[in-house]
Design an enzyme around this catalytic site. Structure first.
Site, PDB file in Angstrom:
ATOM      1  N   ARG B  51     -18.996   2.619   6.579  1.00  0.00           N
ATOM      2  CA  ARG B  51     -18.442   3.991   7.290  1.00  0.00           C
ATOM      3  C   ARG B  51     -17.257   4.158   7.358  1.00  0.00           C
ATOM      4  NH1 ARG B  51     -22.737   2.195   9.094  1.00  0.00           N
ATOM      5  NH2 ARG B  51     -21.911   0.078   8.701  1.00  0.00           N
ATOM      6  N   THR B  52     -16.344   2.988   7.521  1.00  0.00           N
ATOM      7  CA  THR B  52     -14.759   3.330   7.562  1.00  0.00           C
ATOM      8  C   THR B  52     -14.252   4.047   6.200  1.00  0.00           C
ATOM      9  OG1 THR B  52     -14.940   1.291   8.879  1.00  0.00           O
ATOM     10  CG2 THR B  52     -12.594   1.966   7.962  1.00  0.00           C
ATOM     11  N   LYS B  80      -6.539 -10.456  -9.872  1.00  0.00           N
ATOM     12  CA  LYS B  80      -5.744 -11.175 -11.011  1.00  0.00           C
ATOM     13  C   LYS B  80      -4.449 -11.814 -10.264  1.00  0.00           C
ATOM     14  CE  LYS B  80      -6.520  -7.299 -14.397  1.00  0.00           C
ATOM     15  NZ  LYS B  80      -5.686  -6.005 -14.656  1.00  0.00           N
ATOM     16  N   ARG B 101      -7.995  -1.485   3.987  1.00  0.00           N
ATOM     17  CA  ARG B 101      -8.794  -2.615   4.670  1.00  0.00           C
ATOM     18  C   ARG B 101      -8.510  -4.161   3.879  1.00  0.00           C
ATOM     19  NH1 ARG B 101     -14.878  -2.841   6.637  1.00  0.00           N
ATOM     20  NH2 ARG B 101     -13.608  -1.449   8.525  1.00  0.00           N
ATOM     21  N   HIS B 129      -8.232  -2.915  14.236  1.00  0.00           N
ATOM     22  CA  HIS B 129      -9.063  -2.102  13.760  1.00  0.00           C
ATOM     23  C   HIS B 129      -8.664  -0.670  14.331  1.00  0.00           C
ATOM     24  CE1 HIS B 129     -11.714  -0.174  10.949  1.00  0.00           C
ATOM     25  NE2 HIS B 129     -12.840  -0.710  11.309  1.00  0.00           N
TER      26      HIS B 129
END
Lengths: 144, 303
Positions: B51-52, B80, B101, B129
């Site tokens: 969703r986000t 890496k 995120r 959030h």
């Protein structure tokens, strides 16, 4: 022992009884070549009992470390056998690279060379929180 | 230049303005279809999301802009060992705004310290959030028409649930909001959040029983017990089925209760509830796109 036994140096006074060794370690006083006296459980009119640290050499004290570990401590700068300066140390608003965040989910646990910064969020209870994850620091245990 | 890392950075007036813009977008989307023409959004997602990420991308496309980015750490140089600071320094040269995120708490704050463009925190571990909170606020506002005088129940994982922490912070600003915190002892709201509520004189109660709490609620915010927040699989398995909302539990609820859930759901809301008029979680997911459109415009300074 009295203050004027030092000619040039620093005396940390009004340390909570039992707190001197933590400060000794945190300020790396063990690395100094000069005389350092740790006085434990000295009689104090104000505090009942207190600890005192006497350092027989003029050194720069990390006041953030000191203010965090021992808020209310008095720093006496001794010059030519006299107290040249006396400062009462309040807890710092922000401390950088003094303690580390122990939250394994915090970005400080993986990000290269990220400074550990804590802010004083509760003056009454002297609570410091990591600026990144807002975790409360566990006092003394997290000294870098 | 302004980023959004924590919902607390937005004033109540700014939140109200964002909600007003989102509602205007809903009523006339065509008016906004070229607002971000020529602008690029980078979605730097170090952790899985449906969703986000997709709502951020849909939001930018519907504003006429473009999108670039990665959807897991494996597809980026993080695999890496590249630091967040370095990644953001680079990506802020490629995009006009970044949504990030990251599984580690505080990563978007680090990003904002090094970025040349605005950073939006799209979720940092169990911490914050803010765009989910804006989504929740838009949903509450559309459902109830107000933020004041509400009893808000939050149920499930209140310890690691970042959406819960942000929503409490945002709703606590409004008058006469009472929180009912429903969780097992192991997943209670962290002490720092309760300290803030105490400091601000906000009423709250903690309980383990969803059945006991449900009759007084105006809003019920359900959350998932998240496997990825546990170091110990045993703890997860023990707690994951603690609260399941079904029709029998809903019998004692108010007729105008609004049930929210940030999604994804696993099993904590029975599917039988989806068609109940009190279920708002799919509308909530759609609201996420509109509020993110409003936020992108605000941070890019687009009128």
């Amino acid at each position: 022992m009295i203050l004027n036994t030092i000619t040039n140096g620093v005396v940390l006074d009004h340390i909570q009884a039992g707190g001197a060794m933590d400060i000794y370690k945190a300020l790396n006083l063990d690395k100094l070549g000069c005389q350092v006296a740790i006085i434990k459980n000295a009689t104090s009119v104000k505090m009942g009992r207190k600890d005192i640290l006497k350092i027989c050499e003029p050194i720069d004290i990390n006041l953030d470390v000191l203010g965090y570990l021992a808020p209310g401590v008095t720093v006496n700068i001794i010059k030519d056998g006299k107290v040249a300066e006396r400062r009462h140390i309040d807890p710092p608003e922000t401390i950088k690279d003094v303690i580390r965040c122990t939250n394994p989910r915090c970005i400080t646990s993986i990000e290269q060379e990220l400074p550990n910064i804590f802010k004083l969020t509760d003056k009454e209870n002297l609570v410091y929180r990591c600026i990144y994850c807002e975790s409360k620091c566990k006092k003394h245990g997290d000294i870098k | 230049m302004r980023s959004l890392i924590d919902i607390k950075e937005l004033s109540t007036q700014e939140i109200d303005e964002l909600i007003a813009v989102a509602k205007d977008i809903i009523s006339d989307p065509a008016k906004y279809s070229e607002k971000c023409k020529g602008k690029k959004l980078a979605t730097l997602f170090y952790e899985a999301s449906t969703r986000t990420r997709l709502s951020f991308e849909a939001a930018m496309y519907e504003l006429g802009g473009n999108v670039l980015g990665f959807s897991s750490a494996d597809n980026s140089s993080a695999s890496k060992g590249e630091s967040v600071a370095d990644t953001v320094r680079v990506c802020s040269g490629y995009a006009d705004i970044i949504a990030m995120r990251h599984p580690k708490e505080g990563a978007p704050l680090v990003a904002s310290m090094h970025s040349l463009v605005p950073i939006i925190n799209a979720g940092d571990g169990g911490h914050n959030h803010p765009t989910q909170t804006l989504t929740d606020l838009l949903t509450i506002n559309r459902e109830k028409g107000r933020f004041e005088n509400l009893v808000v129940g939050l149920c499930g994982d209140l310890k690691f649930g970042r959406t819960v922490h942000s929503l409490i912070g945002a709703m606590a600003r409004y008058n006469n909001v009472k929180f009912v915190l429903i969780s097992p002892d192991e997943l209670k709201v962290p002490s720092y959040i309760k300290q803030e509520l105490d400091k601000d004189g906000v009423e709250y109660v903690e309980t383990r029983s969803l059945e006991d709490a449900i009759p007084e609620l105006d809003i019920l915010y359900m959350t998932r017990v998240q496997r990825e927040r546990f170091f110990n699989e045993e703890d997860y398995l023990r707690l994951k089925d603690t609260y399941i909302l079904n029709m029998s539990k809903l019998e004692k609820a108010k007729e105008d209760l609004s049930i929210l859930h940030p999604l994804p759901r696993v099993n904590e809301i029975s599917v039988e509830i989806d068609n109940d008029k009190r279920a708002c979680y799919f509308e909530q997911a759609l609201n996420g796109k509109y509020i993110r459109m409003a936020l992108i415009m605000k941070l890019l300074g687009v009128e």
